[in-house]
Design a protein around this motif. Structure first.
Motif, PDB file in Angstrom:
ATOM      1  N   LYS A   6      -3.922   8.352 -79.779  1.00 52.03           N
ATOM      2  CA  LYS A   6      -2.914   7.620 -79.008  1.00 52.03           C
ATOM      3  C   LYS A   6      -3.170   6.124 -79.036  1.00 52.03           C
ATOM      4  O   LYS A   6      -2.216   5.328 -79.064  1.00 52.03           O
ATOM      5  N   ASP A  38      -3.966  11.491 -67.099  1.00 49.55           N
ATOM      6  CA  ASP A  38      -4.142  11.655 -68.553  1.00 49.55           C
ATOM      7  C   ASP A  38      -5.109  12.785 -68.903  1.00 49.55           C
ATOM      8  O   ASP A  38      -5.201  13.177 -70.080  1.00 49.55           O
ATOM      9  N   SER A  61      -5.149  15.958 -68.441  1.00 51.67           N
ATOM     10  CA  SER A  61      -4.605  17.231 -68.946  1.00 51.67           C
ATOM     11  C   SER A  61      -4.296  17.162 -70.436  1.00 51.67           C
ATOM     12  O   SER A  61      -4.612  18.086 -71.196  1.00 51.67           O
ATOM     13  N   TRP A  62      -3.650  16.048 -70.892  1.00 48.84           N
ATOM     14  CA  TRP A  62      -3.322  15.969 -72.314  1.00 48.84           C
ATOM     15  C   TRP A  62      -4.560  15.753 -73.176  1.00 48.84           C
ATOM     16  O   TRP A  62      -4.618  16.221 -74.321  1.00 48.84           O
ATOM     17  N   LYS A  81      -6.095  19.213 -73.442  1.00 50.68           N
ATOM     18  CA  LYS A  81      -5.250  20.058 -74.292  1.00 50.68           C
ATOM     19  C   LYS A  81      -5.505  19.742 -75.773  1.00 50.68           C
ATOM     20  O   LYS A  81      -5.665  20.645 -76.607  1.00 50.68           O
ATOM     21  N   ARG A  82      -5.541  18.448 -76.094  1.00 47.36           N
ATOM     22  CA  ARG A  82      -5.743  18.052 -77.490  1.00 47.36           C
ATOM     23  C   ARG A  82      -7.139  18.440 -77.970  1.00 47.36           C
ATOM     24  O   ARG A  82      -7.313  18.869 -79.124  1.00 47.36           O
TER      25      ARG A  82
END
Length: 541
Positions: free
Chosen positions: A25, A55, A57-58, A61-62
């Motif tokens: 990102k 942020d 959670s993402w 997840k990644r």
């Protein structure tokens, strides 16, 4: 490989996966250090915008998606020239590389994981297949100066938790939650055990007590974080702040709080005199908050307590009533009320006292106890001070029976005063020959030779088991020298152990002169000798 050795590479590898997720990102992110730590890992970042808990959670997840891809961690090496070229746009890696070169390193190690190429000494897992995808959690964010130097830029430090399994992670989170519930700072407030205040962050300094205006020439000062502070000269203001920690009702009174507190006074070098005049000492303070109609009974009980304590020490005393000094706080009305209350208490109790005009504390009148020592000297020690002024100054309140807000009355009291000074008085009062119950060493055991050491050690353990303060002199000195040393130390009871005592399981006892009629001189069975000592201690004689 043990579990800790396995966890280190897992945690370090998760730090790399977190950096990969973030750099997807923020491709221009600057990377600081990112080690494995006891409960997981962290990584420092220089980012174009702040990361927040939203942020997490993402990022997680990644990272789990990457774990599922079975990414390999491949170690490689590079020389300094190529490494500096690769990281020429990253000031953090450039600085680390130059530091390693300055330390004499010849080559640099890197780890590649998919597209991510990172300067790193390792170790790492061979593949992400070794990581349980449910065993980690992004935990918190903090600020961290680059290289720990506050002159450098503040980076964002992201912490993660990581364990060998989800069960271990859940166990850690549960234990941490329990630890937060048991935080002594929270429990201290909830249980009304102690409190902290802005007036004294780490150590005490108070303006509103009046000590600044009336006592600053006797205080020590310092400056921390561009704020002026003073080392605590008295315990009194702390008692007020403890009272203010909670709301109070008339039903609670009297409220009594004791503190054996360390205080400091700036005494001139020429006035220092052993224990009698020191710059740092302990005071056995108590602060009693009460209603007007409780003043006399509270003072009466304090007088009874002081009388009991001084009676144990065989100290005679007289009382002085000290009234308003030239430098004081509070109105004429308050002072008149306080002085009258003290006079009435002493008169109603039938106690004779001397009037000592102008020698009261700056916040209220006081009753001073002057003890007489064995050679006729007098010493001011205990004091009872009645204070209407400080509760006013600190705005202390309670809810009265009719629901209105009222001021409590405050009593200050000490029994010994400055504990160090009182000990100095006692040392001279007894000329060092303390009564047995008060003596630092109550029994001294002396051996005639090395052969009695084992038996003497057994006796020492028996004495200590009965809470008798005892010492064993097992030195190579002659018996005569040992006896002389015990006499110089003014030990009340000396037990001598020779071959005869070992064989008969007895001791040979010598008493200090003032205990000649209480301690048996000569041979005595151990148990009888111990009971004799215990009775003297119990009787306080």
């Amino acid at each position: 490989m043990n579990q800790d050795q396995k966890l280190g590479p897992i945690r370090h590898s998760l730090a790399h996966l977190m950096s990969m997720a973030i750099m997807e990102k923020y491709s221009k992110a600057g990377l600081g250090v990112g080690p494995a730590i006891d409960s997981g890992f962290y990584q420092d970042y220089d980012l174009p915008e702040p990361i927040s808990e939203k942020d997490f959670s993402w990022i997680e997840k990644r990272m789990r998606e990457m774990i599922a891809k079975d990414i390999k961690f491949v170690k490689g090496e590079s020389d300094f020239k190529n490494a500096l070229e690769f990281y020429k746009h990253d000031p953090y890696k450039t600085e680390m590389i130059n530091d390693l070169k300055a330390k004499g390193e010849k080559t640099l190690s890197f780890y590649d994981s998919d597209w991510f190429h990172n300067l790193c000494a390792g170790p790492h897992v061979t593949s992400t297949s070794e990581i349980d995808p449910e065993s980690f959690k992004i935990d918190k964010i903090a600020g961290a100066y680059w290289r720990g130097d506050e002159k450098n830029k503040m980076l964002q430090r992201i912490y993660g938790l990581a364990f060998e399994s989800k069960e271990k992670l859940d166990e850690f989170l549960h234990n941490r939650e329990e630890a937060e519930k048991r935080d002594h700072r929270k429990l201290g407030k909830a249980l009304d055990l102690f409190s902290f205040h802005e007036e004294g962050p780490g150590f005490a300094f108070w303006h509103q007590s009046g000590h600044w205006d009336h006592y600053q020439e006797n205080m020590y000062f310092t400056q921390i974080d561009e704020r002026d502070f003073a080392v605590k000269p008295m315990n009194c203001p702390g008692g007020m702040l403890v009272y203010k920690s909670n709301q109070h009702s008339y039903k609670e009174f009297p409220i009594r709080a004791a503190e054996l507190g360390l205080v400091h006074r700036h005494e001139l070098a020429g006035t220092l005199h052993g224990l009698f005049r020191v710059r740092s000492f302990h005071q056995d303070d108590a602060h009693i908050f009460c209603l007007d109609n409780q003043i006399e009974s509270e003072i009466s009980q304090i007088i009874d307590l002081i009388d009991k304590m001084y009676g144990l020490l065989n100290l005679s005393y007289h009382l002085e009533l000290s009234t308003r000094p030239a430098k004081s706080i509070g109105s004429d009305e308050i002072w008149e009320k306080a002085e009258t209350a003290l006079k009435n208490t002493l008169n109603n109790k039938g106690i004779k006292f001397q009037l000592n005009p102008g020698d009261g504390a700056f916040y209220g009148p006081k009753i001073d106890f002057h003890i007489a020592d064995s050679i006729g000297r007098t010493w001011q020690t205990a004091t009872i001070q009645l204070d209407f002024a400080m509760p006013e100054r600190f705005e202390l309140e309670y809810t009265a029976e009719n629901g209105s807000k009222q001021r409590p009355v405050m009593l200050h009291r000490v029994i010994f005063g400055a504990v160090e000074r009182f000990l100095g008085i006692l040392i001279e009062h007894y000329a060092g020959a303390f009564p047995l119950w008060l003596s630092p060493v109550q029994v001294k055991i002396l051996t005639i030779s090395e052969k009695q050491k084992e038996y003497a050690s057994e006796i020492l353990l028996k004495l200590k088991a009965d809470s008798i303060r005892a010492e064993l002199d097992e030195s190579d000195e002659s018996l005569g020298k040992k006896i002389r040393n015990a006499e110089i130390e003014k030990v009340p009871a000396v037990w001598i152990i020779g071959d005869k005592e070992v064989e008969s399981k007895q001791i040979s006892e010598r008493a200090r002169k003032d205990y000649a009629n209480k301690i048996t001189d000569g041979s005595l069975e151990i148990e009888k000798a111990i009971e004799q000592i215990k009775k003297i201690i119990s009787d306080k004689t």
